[in-house]
Write an enzyme that holds these catalytic residues in place. Structure first.
Site, PDB file in Angstrom:
ATOM      1  N   ASP A  27     -13.511  -7.984  20.893  1.00  0.00           N
ATOM      2  CA  ASP A  27     -12.395  -7.052  20.743  1.00  0.00           C
ATOM      3  C   ASP A  27     -11.120  -7.773  20.308  1.00  0.00           C
ATOM      4  OD1 ASP A  27     -11.233  -4.598  20.702  1.00  0.00           O
ATOM      5  OD2 ASP A  27     -11.410  -4.197  22.851  1.00  0.00           O
ATOM      6  N   ASN A  56     -12.922   4.709  16.002  1.00  0.00           N
ATOM      7  CA  ASN A  56     -13.228   3.854  14.845  1.00  0.00           C
ATOM      8  C   ASN A  56     -14.685   3.968  14.407  1.00  0.00           C
ATOM      9  OD1 ASN A  56     -10.593   2.923  14.858  1.00  0.00           O
ATOM     10  ND2 ASN A  56     -11.064   1.239  16.253  1.00  0.00           N
ATOM     11  N   THR A  99       6.586   2.865  12.755  1.00  0.00           N
ATOM     12  CA  THR A  99       5.166   3.120  13.030  1.00  0.00           C
ATOM     13  C   THR A  99       4.977   3.720  14.417  1.00  0.00           C
ATOM     14  OG1 THR A  99       3.080   1.985  13.489  1.00  0.00           O
ATOM     15  CG2 THR A  99       5.045   0.667  13.715  1.00  0.00           C
ATOM     16  N   ASP A 100       3.852   4.425  14.582  1.00  0.00           N
ATOM     17  CA  ASP A 100       3.554   4.968  15.923  1.00  0.00           C
ATOM     18  C   ASP A 100       3.211   3.858  16.916  1.00  0.00           C
ATOM     19  OD1 ASP A 100       1.025   4.274  14.976  1.00  0.00           O
ATOM     20  OD2 ASP A 100       0.104   6.233  15.358  1.00  0.00           O
ATOM     21  N   GLU A 101       2.925   2.640  16.407  1.00  0.00           N
ATOM     22  CA  GLU A 101       2.541   1.552  17.326  1.00  0.00           C
ATOM     23  C   GLU A 101       3.688   1.147  18.242  1.00  0.00           C
ATOM     24  OE1 GLU A 101       0.141  -1.627  15.987  1.00  0.00           O
ATOM     25  OE2 GLU A 101      -1.052  -0.354  14.662  1.00  0.00           O
ATOM     26  N   ASN A 158      -1.733   6.027  11.432  1.00  0.00           N
ATOM     27  CA  ASN A 158      -2.525   5.207  10.488  1.00  0.00           C
ATOM     28  C   ASN A 158      -2.735   5.907   9.148  1.00  0.00           C
ATOM     29  OD1 ASN A 158      -3.229   4.001  13.173  1.00  0.00           O
ATOM     30  ND2 ASN A 158      -4.495   2.710  11.863  1.00  0.00           N
ATOM     31  N   TYR A 200       3.249  -7.658  16.147  1.00  0.00           N
ATOM     32  CA  TYR A 200       3.633  -6.746  15.057  1.00  0.00           C
ATOM     33  C   TYR A 200       4.462  -5.578  15.583  1.00  0.00           C
ATOM     34  CZ  TYR A 200       3.170  -2.660  12.012  1.00  0.00           C
ATOM     35  OH  TYR A 200       3.436  -1.532  11.279  1.00  0.00           O
ATOM     36  N   PHE A 214       0.821  -1.217   0.000  1.00  0.00           N
ATOM     37  CA  PHE A 214       0.000   0.000   0.000  1.00  0.00           C
ATOM     38  C   PHE A 214       0.860   1.275   0.000  1.00  0.00           C
ATOM     39  CE2 PHE A 214      -2.187   2.784   3.383  1.00  0.00           C
ATOM     40  CZ  PHE A 214      -2.797   3.605   2.445  1.00  0.00           C
ATOM     41  N   LYS A 247       8.494  -4.328  15.078  1.00  0.00           N
ATOM     42  CA  LYS A 247       8.912  -3.024  14.543  1.00  0.00           C
ATOM     43  C   LYS A 247       9.870  -2.324  15.514  1.00  0.00           C
ATOM     44  CE  LYS A 247       7.549  -1.357  11.130  1.00  0.00           C
ATOM     45  NZ  LYS A 247       8.018  -1.480   9.715  1.00  0.00           N
TER      46      LYS A 247
HETATM   47  P1  NAD Z   1       1.509  -3.651   3.232  1.00  0.00           P
HETATM   48  O1  NAD Z   1       1.252  -4.867   4.042  1.00  0.00           O
HETATM   49  O2  NAD Z   1       0.433  -3.071   2.403  1.00  0.00           O
HETATM   50  O3  NAD Z   1       2.752  -3.914   2.257  1.00  0.00           O
HETATM   51  C1  NAD Z   1       3.905  -4.586   2.656  1.00  0.00           C
HETATM   52  C2  NAD Z   1       4.696  -4.956   1.412  1.00  0.00           C
HETATM   53  O4  NAD Z   1       5.900  -5.612   1.838  1.00  0.00           O
HETATM   54  C3  NAD Z   1       3.967  -5.923   0.472  1.00  0.00           C
HETATM   55  O5  NAD Z   1       4.110  -5.522  -0.861  1.00  0.00           O
HETATM   56  C4  NAD Z   1       4.670  -7.240   0.713  1.00  0.00           C
HETATM   57  O6  NAD Z   1       4.652  -8.102  -0.413  1.00  0.00           O
HETATM   58  C5  NAD Z   1       6.088  -6.784   1.045  1.00  0.00           C
HETATM   59  N1  NAD Z   1       6.819  -7.773   1.862  1.00  0.00           N
HETATM   60  C6  NAD Z   1       6.384  -8.433   2.959  1.00  0.00           C
HETATM   61  N2  NAD Z   1       7.332  -9.271   3.413  1.00  0.00           N
HETATM   62  C7  NAD Z   1       8.406  -9.126   2.568  1.00  0.00           C
HETATM   63  C8  NAD Z   1       9.681  -9.714   2.514  1.00  0.00           C
HETATM   64  N3  NAD Z   1      10.068 -10.639   3.415  1.00  0.00           N
HETATM   65  N4  NAD Z   1      10.528  -9.351   1.535  1.00  0.00           N
HETATM   66  C9  NAD Z   1      10.143  -8.425   0.607  1.00  0.00           C
HETATM   67  N5  NAD Z   1       8.940  -7.844   0.606  1.00  0.00           N
HETATM   68  C10 NAD Z   1       8.075  -8.187   1.577  1.00  0.00           C
HETATM   69  O7  NAD Z   1       2.074  -2.588   4.268  1.00  0.00           O
HETATM   70  P2  NAD Z   1       1.918  -1.001   4.271  1.00  0.00           P
HETATM   71  O8  NAD Z   1       0.670  -0.636   4.967  1.00  0.00           O
HETATM   72  O9  NAD Z   1       2.188  -0.482   2.910  1.00  0.00           O
HETATM   73  O10 NAD Z   1       3.122  -0.611   5.247  1.00  0.00           O
HETATM   74  C11 NAD Z   1       4.429  -0.334   4.713  1.00  0.00           C
HETATM   75  C12 NAD Z   1       5.360   0.004   5.864  1.00  0.00           C
HETATM   76  O11 NAD Z   1       4.847   1.135   6.578  1.00  0.00           O
HETATM   77  C13 NAD Z   1       5.488  -1.104   6.902  1.00  0.00           C
HETATM   78  O12 NAD Z   1       6.836  -1.147   7.312  1.00  0.00           O
HETATM   79  C14 NAD Z   1       4.590  -0.669   8.045  1.00  0.00           C
HETATM   80  O13 NAD Z   1       5.081  -1.163   9.274  1.00  0.00           O
HETATM   81  C15 NAD Z   1       4.718   0.838   7.964  1.00  0.00           C
HETATM   82  N6  NAD Z   1       3.560   1.631   8.440  1.00  0.00           N
HETATM   83  C16 NAD Z   1       2.296   1.375   7.967  1.00  0.00           C
HETATM   84  C17 NAD Z   1       1.244   2.190   8.381  1.00  0.00           C
HETATM   85  C18 NAD Z   1      -0.159   1.971   7.871  1.00  0.00           C
HETATM   86  O14 NAD Z   1      -1.077   2.644   8.343  1.00  0.00           O
HETATM   87  N7  NAD Z   1      -0.409   1.095   6.915  1.00  0.00           N
HETATM   88  C19 NAD Z   1       1.483   3.255   9.261  1.00  0.00           C
HETATM   89  C20 NAD Z   1       2.765   3.465   9.731  1.00  0.00           C
HETATM   90  C21 NAD Z   1       3.810   2.664   9.286  1.00  0.00           C
HETATM   91  O1  DAU Z   2      -0.723   3.101  13.591  1.00  0.00           O
HETATM   92  C1  DAU Z   2      -0.006   2.640  12.491  1.00  0.00           C
HETATM   93  C2  DAU Z   2      -0.435   1.233  12.161  1.00  0.00           C
HETATM   94  O2  DAU Z   2      -1.750   1.326  11.606  1.00  0.00           O
HETATM   95  C3  DAU Z   2       0.503   0.524  11.212  1.00  0.00           C
HETATM   96  O3  DAU Z   2       1.744   0.360  11.832  1.00  0.00           O
HETATM   97  C4  DAU Z   2      -0.058  -0.844  10.793  1.00  0.00           C
HETATM   98  O4  DAU Z   2       0.777  -1.444   9.818  1.00  0.00           O
HETATM   99  C5  DAU Z   2      -1.456  -0.624  10.214  1.00  0.00           C
HETATM  100  O5  DAU Z   2      -2.026  -1.879   9.891  1.00  0.00           O
HETATM  101  C6  DAU Z   2      -2.347   0.112  11.207  1.00  0.00           C
HETATM  102  O6  DAU Z   2      -2.598  -0.711  12.356  1.00  0.00           O
HETATM  103  P1  DAU Z   2      -4.041  -0.770  13.055  1.00  0.00           P
HETATM  104  O7  DAU Z   2      -4.135  -2.012  13.829  1.00  0.00           O
HETATM  105  O8  DAU Z   2      -4.316   0.517  13.751  1.00  0.00           O
HETATM  106  O9  DAU Z   2      -4.948  -0.801  11.732  1.00  0.00           O
HETATM  107  P2  DAU Z   2      -6.280  -1.598  11.375  1.00  0.00           P
HETATM  108  O10 DAU Z   2      -6.791  -1.027  10.106  1.00  0.00           O
HETATM  109  O11 DAU Z   2      -6.080  -3.070  11.446  1.00  0.00           O
HETATM  110  O12 DAU Z   2      -7.265  -1.195  12.546  1.00  0.00           O
HETATM  111  C7  DAU Z   2      -7.604   0.168  12.806  1.00  0.00           C
HETATM  112  C8  DAU Z   2      -8.540   0.197  13.997  1.00  0.00           C
HETATM  113  O13 DAU Z   2      -9.782  -0.393  13.603  1.00  0.00           O
HETATM  114  C9  DAU Z   2      -8.063  -0.615  15.187  1.00  0.00           C
HETATM  115  O14 DAU Z   2      -8.465   0.045  16.381  1.00  0.00           O
HETATM  116  C10 DAU Z   2      -8.823  -1.938  15.071  1.00  0.00           C
HETATM  117  C11 DAU Z   2     -10.127  -1.519  14.426  1.00  0.00           C
HETATM  118  N1  DAU Z   2     -10.749  -2.531  13.539  1.00  0.00           N
HETATM  119  C12 DAU Z   2      -9.993  -3.079  12.544  1.00  0.00           C
HETATM  120  C13 DAU Z   2     -10.541  -4.009  11.700  1.00  0.00           C
HETATM  121  C14 DAU Z   2      -9.704  -4.649  10.617  1.00  0.00           C
HETATM  122  C15 DAU Z   2     -12.090  -2.864  13.701  1.00  0.00           C
HETATM  123  O15 DAU Z   2     -12.779  -2.342  14.588  1.00  0.00           O
HETATM  124  N2  DAU Z   2     -12.625  -3.789  12.859  1.00  0.00           N
HETATM  125  C16 DAU Z   2     -11.897  -4.394  11.863  1.00  0.00           C
HETATM  126  O16 DAU Z   2     -12.465  -5.260  11.135  1.00  0.00           O
END
Ligand code: NAD
Ligand code: DAU
Length: 336
Positions: A273, A250, A126-128, A180, A151, A12, A155
């Site tokens: 939950d 949420n 990530t902020d997590e 997020n 997770y 993504f 990180k």
């Molecule tokens: P995502 O799950 O959408 O994408 C992860 C990508 O990494 C995929 O294309 C997957 O194929 C690739 N990948 C996984 N394992 C691999 C491996 N062993 N070798 C090579 N490629 C591999 O994740 P995202 O939401 O795009 O997140 C990207 C980065 O940003 C992550 O490091 C995540 O921790 C961080 N992040 C995400 C969020 C969020 O809200 N999505 C927020 C803060 C930080």
């Molecule tokens: O904060 C940054 C993080 O945000 C990233 O590091 C992670 O990669 C990313 O996946 C995301 O983590 P969250 O756990 O916050 O994201 P998620 O979309 O899974 O969930 C967001 C919130 O929504 C969380 O409080 C759980 C809730 N949730 C999620 C799902 C999938 C629901 O209530 N129902 C659901 O079905």
């Protein structure tokens, strides 16, 4: 020309980054190394795939030999590590792959980067890593790390390792910690795309617990502009928080999606939950704003509507994902 290895560029945030940056800069040569897990999708990269300054390599960041080969072949001097297992719920079901990719994988990238004396190593975190907040306050870069899920603990390990390489070897490491993200190409298991797609299919919307867990939302393009800023101008050895001051429970997001799609609130279903569910995240991004001049540009009101509309207009993209067809396609293409 900057020769950059971007890992996880078919996911993504990584794919949005590559499409954004290659549209803007022709002084970046990007090699995208991605394993194409369930979350990786080359369709996300259609706007970039024909560009002269873009290459794709299917592979695992754990594969030391492959990473070494890529560095040698493409004379890599920069690395941005997006690759990760990223979904908290999956890490609760099984943590091993999270530690393999997020910890061992980052170690491989750091070791090879050290050998080839990279000029910058940007670790996308990530902020997590900070854990959960009470009703007040927000995370700053010096907030003690207190991860609660497999997770987030993976990180934290990667962040600590990257900083240890900076302190021990003087490696030019930078770390970003973002809140997020939402936007186009987000895999449909995360809250916002899942709710949009379920809504469009008139399926139940599973809200965990009481729906009052708070996340701090940022549009993916704002995140990636911050990544660009830190990559270009960040100070080596520093951590930068990224966020858009947009906290929301949420349930409010779910209601907003229902409203925009003109669907009934009866679709909402409160479910069991998430174990260890962090209650609240909030990012203080003063450091990147004051020191590097970045600020978010997109309003939540507009960008969330654009995002919902993107899913409305790209049913083929998520339809193929939901049916599993795209995975079969890649298996055929890359394993033959
Ligand atoms: P995502 O799950 O959408 O994408 C992860 C990508 O990494 C995929 O294309 C997957 O194929 C690739 N990948 C996984 N394992 C691999 C491996 N062993 N070798 C090579 N490629 C591999 O994740 P995202 O939401 O795009 O997140 C990207 C980065 O940003 C992550 O490091 C995540 O921790 C961080 N992040 C995400 C969020 C969020 O809200 N999505 C927020 C803060 C930080
Ligand atoms: O904060 C940054 C993080 O945000 C990233 O590091 C992670 O990669 C990313 O996946 C995301 O983590 P969250 O756990 O916050 O994201 P998620 O979309 O899974 O969930 C967001 C919130 O929504 C969380 O409080 C759980 C809730 N949730 C999620 C799902 C999938 C629901 O209530 N129902 C659901 O079905």
């Amino acid at each position: 020309m900057k020769n950059i290895l971007v890992t996880g560029g078919a996911g993504f945030i990584g794919s949005n980054f590559i499409n954004y940056i290659l549209n803007k800069r022709d002084d970046y040569f990007i090699v995208n190394l991605d394993k194409l897990t369930y979350a990786g999708n080359l369709e996300n990269l259609r706007p970039s795939e024909k560009k002269k300054n873009y290459r794709f390599v299917k592979g695992d960041i754990i594969n030391h030999e492959l990473v070494n080969y890529i560095f040698q072949k493409y004379d890599i001097k920069y690395i941005i590590n997006f690759a990760a297992e990223s979904h908290v719920d999956r890490s609760i079901l099984g943590s091993e792959i999270f530690y393999r990719t997020n910890v061992i994988g980052t170690n491989v990238l750091l070791e090879v980067s050290r050998r080839y004396e990279v000029e910058r190593f940007l670790q996308i975190s990530t902020d997590e890593v900070y854990g959960s907040l009470g009703l007040q306050g927000s995370f700053i870069e010096t907030t003690p790390l207190s991860p609660n899920s497999p997770y987030s603990s993976s990180k934290v390990a990667a962040d600590m390792m990257a900083l240890a390489f900076y302190h021990t070897y003087g490696m030019p490491v930078l770390i970003t910690r973002c809140s997020n993200n939402y936007g186009a190409y987000q895999f449909p298991e995360k809250l916002i795309p899942l709710m949009i797609i379920n809504c469009l299919n008139d399926k139940e919307l599973p809200v965990y617990g009481d729906g009052m867990n708070v996340r701090d939302w940022i549009y993916v393009i704002d995140h990636n502009k911050a990544v660009e800023t830190v990559f270009e101008n960040g100070k080596i050895g520093e951590v930068y928080n990224i966020g858009a001051e947009n906290e929301m429970p949420n349930i409010k997001i779910v209601e907003l999606i229902l409203e925009h799609l003109n669907k009934s609130k009866n679709l909402i279903k409160f479910v069991k939950d998430r174990p260890g569910h962090d209650r609240r995240y909030a990012i203080d991004a003063a450091k990147i704003k004051n020191e590097l001049g970045w600020k978010p540009e997109f309003s939540f009101e507009n960008a969330i509507k654009d995002t919902i509309d993107w899913y409305l207009n790209n049913k083929n993209w998520w339809g193929r994902i939901i049916s599993g067809d795209y995975q079969k396609y890649y298996e055929k293409q890359y394993n033959s």
